[in-house]
Design a protein around this motif. Structure first.
Motif, mmCIF file in Angstrom:
data_model
loop_
_atom_site.group_PDB
_atom_site.id
_atom_site.type_symbol
_atom_site.label_atom_id
_atom_site.label_comp_id
_atom_site.label_asym_id
_atom_site.label_seq_id
_atom_site.Cartn_x
_atom_site.Cartn_y
_atom_site.Cartn_z
ATOM 1 N N MET A 169 18.347 1.117 -0.006
ATOM 2 C CA MET A 169 17.135 1.697 -0.559
ATOM 3 C C MET A 169 16.422 0.724 -1.491
ATOM 4 O O MET A 169 15.206 0.704 -1.548
ATOM 5 C CB MET A 169 17.490 2.998 -1.289
ATOM 6 N N SER A 170 17.185 -0.089 -2.223
ATOM 7 C CA SER A 170 16.556 -1.033 -3.143
ATOM 8 C C SER A 170 15.760 -2.087 -2.377
ATOM 9 O O SER A 170 14.758 -2.581 -2.885
ATOM 10 C CB SER A 170 17.600 -1.686 -4.037
ATOM 11 N N LYS A 171 16.189 -2.439 -1.160
ATOM 12 C CA LYS A 171 15.427 -3.394 -0.355
ATOM 13 C C LYS A 171 14.089 -2.796 0.065
ATOM 14 O O LYS A 171 13.081 -3.487 0.089
ATOM 15 C CB LYS A 171 16.221 -3.832 0.872
ATOM 16 N N LEU A 172 14.104 -1.502 0.378
ATOM 17 C CA LEU A 172 12.866 -0.820 0.739
ATOM 18 C C LEU A 172 11.920 -0.782 -0.459
ATOM 19 O O LEU A 172 10.724 -1.059 -0.326
ATOM 20 C CB LEU A 172 13.150 0.600 1.240
ATOM 21 N N ARG A 173 12.447 -0.470 -1.638
ATOM 22 C CA ARG A 173 11.628 -0.457 -2.847
ATOM 23 C C ARG A 173 11.070 -1.836 -3.143
ATOM 24 O O ARG A 173 9.905 -1.977 -3.519
ATOM 25 C CB ARG A 173 12.435 0.047 -4.046
ATOM 26 N N ALA A 174 11.900 -2.854 -2.973
ATOM 27 C CA ALA A 174 11.443 -4.225 -3.215
ATOM 28 C C ALA A 174 10.341 -4.597 -2.227
ATOM 29 O O ALA A 174 9.330 -5.202 -2.618
ATOM 30 C CB ALA A 174 12.612 -5.196 -3.098
ATOM 31 N N ALA A 175 10.505 -4.234 -0.977
ATOM 32 C CA ALA A 175 9.488 -4.537 0.033
ATOM 33 C C ALA A 175 8.182 -3.810 -0.265
ATOM 34 O O ALA A 175 7.096 -4.391 -0.137
ATOM 35 C CB ALA A 175 9.999 -4.160 1.417
ATOM 36 N N LEU A 176 8.274 -2.558 -0.685
ATOM 37 C CA LEU A 176 7.073 -1.800 -1.042
ATOM 38 C C LEU A 176 6.377 -2.410 -2.252
ATOM 39 O O LEU A 176 5.147 -2.508 -2.298
ATOM 40 C CB LEU A 176 7.421 -0.337 -1.309
ATOM 41 N N PHE A 177 7.171 -2.824 -3.231
ATOM 42 C CA PHE A 177 6.607 -3.446 -4.424
ATOM 43 C C PHE A 177 5.885 -4.742 -4.065
ATOM 44 O O PHE A 177 4.765 -4.996 -4.522
ATOM 45 C CB PHE A 177 7.705 -3.717 -5.454
ATOM 46 N N ILE A 178 6.510 -5.556 -3.234
ATOM 47 C CA ILE A 178 5.893 -6.826 -2.815
ATOM 48 C C ILE A 178 4.605 -6.550 -2.054
ATOM 49 O O ILE A 178 3.572 -7.185 -2.299
ATOM 50 C CB ILE A 178 6.885 -7.666 -1.986
ATOM 51 N N ALA A 179 4.656 -5.593 -1.139
ATOM 52 C CA ALA A 179 3.457 -5.263 -0.366
ATOM 53 C C ALA A 179 2.329 -4.780 -1.270
ATOM 54 O O ALA A 179 1.171 -5.186 -1.114
ATOM 55 C CB ALA A 179 3.787 -4.211 0.692
ATOM 56 N N LEU A 180 2.648 -3.925 -2.218
ATOM 57 C CA LEU A 180 1.626 -3.415 -3.141
ATOM 58 C C LEU A 180 1.094 -4.530 -4.033
ATOM 59 O O LEU A 180 -0.113 -4.608 -4.291
ATOM 60 C CB LEU A 180 2.195 -2.275 -3.990
ATOM 61 N N SER A 181 1.969 -5.407 -4.472
ATOM 62 C CA SER A 181 1.529 -6.541 -5.299
ATOM 63 C C SER A 181 0.567 -7.435 -4.527
ATOM 64 O O SER A 181 -0.463 -7.863 -5.051
ATOM 65 C CB SER A 181 2.726 -7.364 -5.764
ATOM 66 N N LEU A 182 0.929 -7.728 -3.287
ATOM 67 C CA LEU A 182 0.065 -8.577 -2.464
ATOM 68 C C LEU A 182 -1.266 -7.896 -2.157
ATOM 69 O O LEU A 182 -2.302 -8.544 -2.064
ATOM 70 C CB LEU A 182 0.778 -8.965 -1.170
ATOM 71 N N ALA A 183 -1.223 -6.582 -2.001
ATOM 72 C CA ALA A 183 -2.430 -5.827 -1.664
ATOM 73 C C ALA A 183 -3.267 -5.460 -2.890
ATOM 74 O O ALA A 183 -4.352 -4.890 -2.734
ATOM 75 C CB ALA A 183 -2.038 -4.557 -0.907
ATOM 76 N N TYR A 184 -2.803 -5.784 -4.080
ATOM 77 C CA TYR A 184 -3.484 -5.381 -5.310
ATOM 78 C C TYR A 184 -4.994 -5.646 -5.279
ATOM 79 O O TYR A 184 -5.785 -4.724 -5.539
ATOM 80 C CB TYR A 184 -2.830 -6.041 -6.532
ATOM 81 N N PRO A 185 -5.439 -6.881 -4.961
ATOM 82 C CA PRO A 185 -6.891 -7.103 -4.965
ATOM 83 C C PRO A 185 -7.643 -6.197 -3.974
ATOM 84 O O PRO A 185 -8.708 -5.673 -4.296
ATOM 85 C CB PRO A 185 -7.041 -8.576 -4.575
ATOM 86 N N LEU A 186 -7.072 -6.015 -2.803
ATOM 87 C CA LEU A 186 -7.716 -5.159 -1.806
ATOM 88 C C LEU A 186 -7.736 -3.698 -2.261
ATOM 89 O O LEU A 186 -8.754 -3.010 -2.133
ATOM 90 C CB LEU A 186 -6.999 -5.284 -0.458
ATOM 91 N N VAL A 187 -6.621 -3.240 -2.818
ATOM 92 C CA VAL A 187 -6.546 -1.862 -3.313
ATOM 93 C C VAL A 187 -7.575 -1.644 -4.425
ATOM 94 O O VAL A 187 -8.301 -0.637 -4.423
ATOM 95 C CB VAL A 187 -5.114 -1.525 -3.809
ATOM 96 N N VAL A 188 -7.669 -2.580 -5.356
ATOM 97 C CA VAL A 188 -8.638 -2.456 -6.447
ATOM 98 C C VAL A 188 -10.057 -2.450 -5.874
ATOM 99 O O VAL A 188 -10.879 -1.604 -6.239
ATOM 100 C CB VAL A 188 -8.459 -3.580 -7.494
ATOM 101 N N TYR A 189 -10.340 -3.365 -4.968
ATOM 102 C CA TYR A 189 -11.674 -3.445 -4.382
ATOM 103 C C TYR A 189 -12.055 -2.140 -3.679
ATOM 104 O O TYR A 189 -13.150 -1.609 -3.886
ATOM 105 C CB TYR A 189 -11.763 -4.612 -3.402
ATOM 106 N N LEU A 190 -11.150 -1.621 -2.860
ATOM 107 C CA LEU A 190 -11.440 -0.396 -2.114
ATOM 108 C C LEU A 190 -11.538 0.827 -3.028
ATOM 109 O O LEU A 190 -12.274 1.763 -2.740
ATOM 110 C CB LEU A 190 -10.380 -0.161 -1.037
ATOM 111 N N ALA A 191 -10.809 0.804 -4.121
ATOM 112 C CA ALA A 191 -10.787 1.962 -5.021
ATOM 113 C C ALA A 191 -11.913 1.949 -6.055
ATOM 114 O O ALA A 191 -12.242 2.997 -6.601
ATOM 115 C CB ALA A 191 -9.438 2.030 -5.727
#
Length: 183
Positions: free
Chosen positions: A1-23
């Motif tokens: 489960m910690s690998k899944l959380r780490a992967a989600l965190f990395i994905a969200l971190s990488l997507a941060y600019p796009l998420v901010v822009y879209l939001a």
């Protein structure tokens, strides 16, 4: 489960600019500040390293500014902050060896030859230069570019540049290894 959380965190971190822009057009910046604060705190907790605690404090200041003034600029400064933190980590390792790249290299090759130590130091210097340039561009796009240009650079171009640097370094490393195989 910690690998899944780490992967989600990395994905969200990488997507941060796009998420901010879209939001940005849908949510007030003060609400997006929660995302920034959550990312910084998760990184600090996950790594438990002092440098990321300092970065979390910096992100908290940005989030507080976004909340108080309800402005997007503090949210857009986060990529510049991350580059500044990475620069500090890599530069400090040049002053207080071993370098970051040497530490990473020793994970797979504990007995690095002298020429490899010199090479890893040089690669660490190259990464410092990258963080200076990338951080400067992140700052420029945050301060003077449109939200779209900021998102394109920080959520796309910066990653392409980083990936290109990784690829070029890998190719150079293969040549350096080949040149020293006979030593």
């Amino acid at each position: 489960m910690s690998k899944l959380r780490a992967a989600l965190f990395i994905a969200l971190s990488l997507a941060y600019p796009l998420v901010v822009y879209l939001a940005l057009g849908r949510f007030e910046p003060r609400w997006l500040a929660l995302l920034l604060l959550a990312l910084a705190l998760l990184r600090a907790i996950a790594t438990r390293q002092a440098v990321w605690l300092v970065a979390a404090a910096g992100a908290a200041v940005l989030a507080l500014m976004a909340t108080i003034f309800n402005q997007a600029l503090p949210l857009k400064l986060y990529p510049a902050l991350v580059n500044a933190v990475m620069l500090a980590v890599f530069a400090a390792s040049l002053v207080f060896p071993p370098s970051v790249v040497e530490r990473i290299a020793r994970l797979t090759e504990p007995d690095l030859p002298a020429h490899a130590v010199v090479y890893t130091r040089r690669v660490t210097q190259v990464w410092c230069a990258f963080f200076i340039v990338n951080g400067t561009l992140a700052l420029i796009t945050a301060l003077w570019a449109s939200d779209r240009a900021w998102a394109i650079y920080n959520g796309g171009i910066a990653y392409v540049l980083m990936g290109s640097l990784f690829a070029i370094e890998w190719l150079v490393r293969q040549r350096v290894r080949a040149a020293h195989r006979h030593d």
